[in-house]
Design an enzyme around this catalytic site. Structure first.
Site, mmCIF file in Angstrom:
data_model
loop_
_atom_site.group_PDB
_atom_site.id
_atom_site.type_symbol
_atom_site.label_atom_id
_atom_site.label_comp_id
_atom_site.label_asym_id
_atom_site.label_seq_id
_atom_site.Cartn_x
_atom_site.Cartn_y
_atom_site.Cartn_z
ATOM 1 N N ARG A 49 0.847 -1.194 0.000
ATOM 2 C CA ARG A 49 0.000 0.000 0.000
ATOM 3 C C ARG A 49 0.876 1.235 0.000
ATOM 4 O O ARG A 49 2.098 1.134 0.125
ATOM 5 C CB ARG A 49 -0.920 -0.013 1.239
ATOM 6 N N GLY A 50 0.213 2.405 -0.078
ATOM 7 C CA GLY A 50 0.955 3.651 -0.179
ATOM 8 C C GLY A 50 1.168 3.943 -1.657
ATOM 9 O O GLY A 50 1.568 3.053 -2.427
ATOM 10 N N ALA A 51 0.896 5.188 -2.058
ATOM 11 C CA ALA A 51 0.823 5.483 -3.492
ATOM 12 C C ALA A 51 2.086 5.090 -4.273
ATOM 13 O O ALA A 51 1.997 4.352 -5.272
ATOM 14 C CB ALA A 51 0.475 6.960 -3.681
ATOM 15 N N ARG A 91 -7.036 -0.264 -7.199
ATOM 16 C CA ARG A 91 -7.459 0.758 -6.220
ATOM 17 C C ARG A 91 -7.593 2.075 -6.989
ATOM 18 O O ARG A 91 -6.768 2.364 -7.857
ATOM 19 C CB ARG A 91 -6.452 0.889 -5.068
ATOM 20 N N GLN A 197 -2.671 2.776 10.527
ATOM 21 C CA GLN A 197 -1.394 2.735 9.802
ATOM 22 C C GLN A 197 -0.358 3.661 10.426
ATOM 23 O O GLN A 197 0.834 3.473 10.236
ATOM 24 C CB GLN A 197 -1.635 3.059 8.331
ATOM 25 N N ASP A 238 -1.781 10.768 -2.161
ATOM 26 C CA ASP A 238 -2.178 9.681 -3.053
ATOM 27 C C ASP A 238 -2.453 10.172 -4.464
ATOM 28 O O ASP A 238 -2.320 9.430 -5.429
ATOM 29 C CB ASP A 238 -3.387 8.947 -2.482
ATOM 30 N N ASN A 248 -5.282 12.508 0.306
ATOM 31 C CA ASN A 248 -4.410 11.702 1.165
ATOM 32 C C ASN A 248 -5.307 10.997 2.179
ATOM 33 O O ASN A 248 -6.527 11.201 2.226
ATOM 34 C CB ASN A 248 -3.358 12.580 1.845
ATOM 35 N N LYS A 249 -4.697 10.183 3.006
ATOM 36 C CA LYS A 249 -5.442 9.360 3.964
ATOM 37 C C LYS A 249 -6.471 10.173 4.739
ATOM 38 O O LYS A 249 -6.223 11.308 5.127
ATOM 39 C CB LYS A 249 -4.445 8.686 4.908
#
Ligand code: MRU
Length: 336
Positions: A49-51, A91, A197, A238, A248-249
């Site tokens: 995960r993570g862009a 995603r 996270q 992201d 973003n998150k």
């Protein structure tokens, strides 16, 4: 022991191997994805995960598809491009996923008629893309460190570290760079519900690197601003729209509003692979809605749930966007 890029994600002849981030910090276990569908599942459950790391996974997924595709040229090309389309759609919010897929695909543009050559080209491109993302993070770290004073007390959110990027990190890259220069940063780490996270991944990474930090319940962040205990904010991204609006998150927007209210600088750190010139503004960024079950068993079964994974911080609340090419200031224009 700190992670090497290949510990986070690597391409092998018959698999993409990822460190399973759903199990950290309790277990450091690898997940071996031996097919594109298995890699897509790993992406969807956030094992990787993570862009920027998703971009690397996308590129490696294309190389894996090529390794397993039929050798007749037309069938080979059909199989690889079909797999690439599925990977890019795994995603929706992080634009890097599609960027990584496209980067790998374009490496085969001269070799589609020679599948053996194309396989080599795609594998080389995927590994090169990974190495380049890590290098971009190091440059982001160096540019971003110039924005902070020695001893800065920095707040971040979620995990924009080595785990999220394939090595070094974006927001955590800035913090690492300060730490490596002996400039004594300390970090507030919001736990980042629902999947924690921040508490699980960022705290673990900072601990491994020996960087002082404290984990906070998400609801406690405002109180740290009110007490004057936060000197600056740096977050990952992201997708950054052409006007600087940044997805973003979930919770990032709240952090930006708090920073603005308290006169604290708010910075976004991201490679240019996260900037999407085709998305004009934040309203056009697709926001992933995740399963209600992620909120946990404490929610009554008949209570409806909203679980957006990301929010959009308007450019007006962002002081700077730190990239590998330098620091952009409002009004944001990224073409140069
Ligand atoms: O859902 P995730 O874990 O893939 O989301 C990642 C983030 O939003 C991170 O906070 C990060 O800032 C972007 S990747 C460096």
């Amino acid at each position: 022991m700190e992670l090497a890029p290949a510990d986070i994600i690597r391409l092998e002849p018959d698999a993409v191997v990822v460190l399973d981030q759903t199990l950290l910090p309790q277990l450091r276990t690898e997940r071996r994805c031996v097919s594109v569908p298995e890699l897509i599942t790993a992406i969807r459950v956030l094992a990787i995960r993570g862009a920027p790391a998703l971009g690397v996974a996308g590129a490696m997924g294309v190389a894996l598809a090529a390794a397993q595709a039929p050798t007749e040229p037309a069938a080979f090309r059909r199989a690889v491009t079909a797999a690439a389309a599925m990977l890019a759609a795994a995603r929706p919010t992080a634009v890097n996923l599609a960027v990584g897929v496209q980067y790998a695909l374009s490496a085969a543009h001269d070799s589609w008629e020679q599948p053996e050559q194309a396989r080599r080209d795609l594998a080389t491109a995927a590994r090169a893309f990974h190495a380049a993302e890590v290098e971009r993070c190091r440059r982001i770290g160096a540019h971003g460190a110039a924005l902070f004073d020695d001893g800065a007390r920095i707040c971040t959110i979620c995990n924009a570290g080595a785990l999220a990027t394939g090595g070094y990190g974006t927001a955590l890259g800035v913090i690492r760079s300060l730490h490596e220069a002996g400039r004594a940063p300390s970090v507030w780490v919001p736990e980042t519900r629902p999947l924690l996270q921040g508490a699980r991944l960022t705290a673990w990474e900072l601990g491994q690197a020996g960087i002082p930090h404290r984990v906070l319940p998400d609801g406690a962040v405002a109180s740290r601003f009110a007490l004057g205990e936060i000197d600056g904010v740096v977050v990952g991204a992201d997708r950054i729209a052409a006007n600087g609006d940044t997805a973003n998150k979930i919770g990032t927007y709240a952090l930006a509003v708090l920073a603005h209210h308290h006169g604290v600088p708010f910075h976004v750190a991201a490679p240019r692979t996260t900037i999407d010139p085709a998305t004009p503004d934040g309203a056009a960024i697709p926001i992933e809605e995740r399963a209600p079950a992620e909120l946990g068993a404490t929610v009554p079964a008949d209570s409806p749930v909203a679980n957006p994974a990301f929010d959009v911080t308007p450019a007006a609340l962002i002081d700077s966007i730190i990239t590998e090419d330098g620091v952009f200031r409002r009004p944001f224009a990224f073409d140069a």
